[in-house]
Enzyme design. Structure first.
Site, PDB file in Angstrom:
ATOM      1  N   LYS A 272      18.624   0.931  11.770  1.00  0.00           N
ATOM      2  CA  LYS A 272      18.772   2.045  12.896  1.00  0.00           C
ATOM      3  C   LYS A 272      19.848   1.755  13.569  1.00  0.00           C
ATOM      4  CE  LYS A 272      13.936   3.673  14.189  1.00  0.00           C
ATOM      5  NZ  LYS A 272      13.119   3.498  15.125  1.00  0.00           N
TER       6      LYS A 272
ATOM      7  N   PHE B 157      11.296   7.531  15.185  1.00  0.00           N
ATOM      8  CA  PHE B 157      10.329   6.403  14.683  1.00  0.00           C
ATOM      9  C   PHE B 157       9.590   6.706  13.501  1.00  0.00           C
ATOM     10  CE2 PHE B 157       6.494   3.773  15.269  1.00  0.00           C
ATOM     11  CZ  PHE B 157       6.883   2.775  15.811  1.00  0.00           C
ATOM     12  N   VAL B 158       9.465   5.740  12.529  1.00  0.00           N
ATOM     13  CA  VAL B 158       9.043   6.062  11.104  1.00  0.00           C
ATOM     14  C   VAL B 158       7.933   5.326  11.076  1.00  0.00           C
ATOM     15  CG1 VAL B 158      11.021   6.891  10.547  1.00  0.00           C
ATOM     16  CG2 VAL B 158      10.532   4.475  10.117  1.00  0.00           C
TER      17      VAL B 158
ATOM     18  N   GLU C  97      12.965  -8.670   7.179  1.00  0.00           N
ATOM     19  CA  GLU C  97      12.342  -7.629   8.243  1.00  0.00           C
ATOM     20  C   GLU C  97      11.944  -6.385   7.750  1.00  0.00           C
ATOM     21  OE1 GLU C  97      10.776  -7.004  10.554  1.00  0.00           O
ATOM     22  OE2 GLU C  97      11.451  -7.525  12.680  1.00  0.00           O
ATOM     23  N   ASP C  98      11.258  -5.446   8.375  1.00  0.00           N
ATOM     24  CA  ASP C  98      10.879  -4.126   7.956  1.00  0.00           C
ATOM     25  C   ASP C  98      11.973  -3.399   8.730  1.00  0.00           C
ATOM     26  OD1 ASP C  98      10.225  -4.509  10.786  1.00  0.00           O
ATOM     27  OD2 ASP C  98       8.106  -3.520  10.357  1.00  0.00           O
TER      28      ASP C  98
ATOM     29  N   LYS D 184       3.685  -8.123  10.989  1.00  0.00           N
ATOM     30  CA  LYS D 184       3.053  -7.495   9.598  1.00  0.00           C
ATOM     31  C   LYS D 184       3.700  -6.708   8.792  1.00  0.00           C
ATOM     32  CE  LYS D 184      -1.161  -7.516  12.451  1.00  0.00           C
ATOM     33  NZ  LYS D 184      -2.014  -6.562  13.300  1.00  0.00           N
ATOM     34  N   GLY D 185       4.809  -6.099   9.688  1.00  0.00           N
ATOM     35  CA  GLY D 185       5.496  -4.885   8.977  1.00  0.00           C
ATOM     36  C   GLY D 185       6.421  -5.047   7.714  1.00  0.00           C
TER      37      GLY D 185
ATOM     38  N   ARG E  35       0.125   1.629   8.031  1.00  0.00           N
ATOM     39  CA  ARG E  35       1.144   0.591   7.305  1.00  0.00           C
ATOM     40  C   ARG E  35       0.583   0.794   5.588  1.00  0.00           C
ATOM     41  NH1 ARG E  35       2.678  -3.308  10.677  1.00  0.00           N
ATOM     42  NH2 ARG E  35       1.368  -3.719  12.529  1.00  0.00           N
TER      43      ARG E  35
ATOM     44  N   ASP F 226       4.138   0.384  11.255  1.00  0.00           N
ATOM     45  CA  ASP F 226       2.979   0.986  11.770  1.00  0.00           C
ATOM     46  C   ASP F 226       3.496   1.873  13.044  1.00  0.00           C
ATOM     47  OD1 ASP F 226       3.642  -1.299  13.514  1.00  0.00           O
ATOM     48  OD2 ASP F 226       1.904  -0.981  14.644  1.00  0.00           O
TER      49      ASP F 226
HETATM   50  P1  IMP Z   1      14.035  -4.425  17.661  1.00  0.00           P
HETATM   51  O1  IMP Z   1      13.637  -5.589  18.159  1.00  0.00           O
HETATM   52  O2  IMP Z   1      14.221  -3.106  18.568  1.00  0.00           O
HETATM   53  O3  IMP Z   1      15.096  -4.399  16.623  1.00  0.00           O
HETATM   54  O4  IMP Z   1      12.497  -3.995  16.947  1.00  0.00           O
HETATM   55  C1  IMP Z   1      12.330  -4.482  15.711  1.00  0.00           C
HETATM   56  C2  IMP Z   1      10.701  -4.283  15.478  1.00  0.00           C
HETATM   57  O5  IMP Z   1      10.189  -2.616  16.129  1.00  0.00           O
HETATM   58  C3  IMP Z   1      10.284  -4.076  14.150  1.00  0.00           C
HETATM   59  O6  IMP Z   1      10.061  -5.183  13.581  1.00  0.00           O
HETATM   60  C4  IMP Z   1       9.283  -3.059  13.879  1.00  0.00           C
HETATM   61  O7  IMP Z   1       8.101  -3.857  14.275  1.00  0.00           O
HETATM   62  C5  IMP Z   1       9.379  -2.255  15.535  1.00  0.00           C
HETATM   63  N1  IMP Z   1      10.124  -0.934  14.980  1.00  0.00           N
HETATM   64  C6  IMP Z   1      11.219  -0.410  15.550  1.00  0.00           C
HETATM   65  N2  IMP Z   1      11.376   0.742  15.105  1.00  0.00           N
HETATM   66  C7  IMP Z   1      10.376   1.045  14.474  1.00  0.00           C
HETATM   67  C8  IMP Z   1       9.947   2.313  13.831  1.00  0.00           C
HETATM   68  O8  IMP Z   1      10.428   3.381  13.641  1.00  0.00           O
HETATM   69  N3  IMP Z   1       8.773   2.284  13.047  1.00  0.00           N
HETATM   70  C9  IMP Z   1       7.767   1.146  13.289  1.00  0.00           C
HETATM   71  N4  IMP Z   1       8.130   0.291  13.849  1.00  0.00           N
HETATM   72  C10 IMP Z   1       9.337  -0.011  14.455  1.00  0.00           C
HETATM   73 MG    MG Z   2       7.368  -5.324  13.178  1.00  0.00          MG
END
Ligand code: IMP
Ligand code: MG
Length: 190
Positions: free
Chosen positions: A137, A158-159, A105-106, A49-50, A171, A165
């Site tokens: 990141k 973490f943001v 992506e968010d 949903k992000g 959100r 969320d």
């Molecule tokens: P990844 O697979 O570790 O790259 O994670 C991606 C997903 O983790 C994103 O689509 C977010 O849903 C979640 N995520 C990672 N870091 C954050 C953050 O700082 N805040 C909120 N959601 C995060």
């Molecule tokens: Mg996500």
């Protein structure tokens, strides 16, 4: 999750990226993407949903013809750490073979979710596949993945907000922020 206030803004410790900064960056990305895809048609797929809020703001700044779709992907694990095992909960309805696809992506953290989704879509033989993310990141990366379009690069904190969320909260904040410390209190009980 720990204590939450009646007004979500009261649970924020620090605003990292303001509403105005996000809007300005969306203008820039929209212009860049419009120029890069001039004369082409796009299929823009956002990750639920992000990415929904970034997606809604971004596509209104892109002037090439497009179709839109969404995918829901959950990575197993707790709320602040990605495990790399990705499950698709809702798939796209669009046939993307031979089409120019942009994934929205968010945030890219470890990169595991997006690299899974990228190979999932690559198998459907799009003409091209690019990634746009609001936040990156790079310090947390576990796989080699560089977004084609990135709103802002941030550190390893973490943001929340603007679609992102913590335990499904925050959100609706119009900016990107770090919650107050008490918000994390019950993390291990999730
Ligand atoms: P990844 O697979 O570790 O790259 O994670 C991606 C997903 O983790 C994103 O689509 C977010 O849903 C979640 N995520 C990672 N870091 C954050 C953050 O700082 N805040 C909120 N959601 C995060
Ligand atoms: Mg996500």
């Amino acid at each position: 999750m720990g204590h939450i206030s009646a007004n979500v803004h009261d649970d924020i410790k620090k605003v990292l990226i303001t509403e105005e900064q996000i809007a300005k960056r969306c203008d820039e990305l929209g212009a860049e993407i419009s120029a890069d895809y001039a004369g082409k048609e796009l299929v823009v797929i956002f990750v639920l949903k992000g990415a929904s809020i970034f997606f809604a703001d971004l596509i209104r700044r892109i002037n090439v013809p497009m179709q839109v779709d969404s995918i829901a992907a959950a990575s197993y694990g707790n709320t602040t750490k990605s495990s790399g095992t990705v499950r698709i909960d809702k798939d796209i309805e669009t046939a993307i073979e031979g089409r120019h696809v942009m994934l929205v992506e968010d945030i890219i953290d470890t990169g595991l979710t997006l690299s899974y989704l990228k190979s999932y879509f690559e198998r459907q033989k799009p003409a091209s596949l690019k990634v746009a993310t609001l936040l990156d990141k790079p310090g947390a990366r576990k796989v080699d993945l560089v977004p084609d379009y990135n709103g802002f690069t941030i550190g390893n904190e973490f943001v929340v907000g603007y679609g992102l969320d913590y335990a499904q909260h925050f959100r609706n904040l119009p900016y990107i922020a770090i919650p107050k410390d008490y918000v994390w209190n019950d993390e291990e009980k999730e």
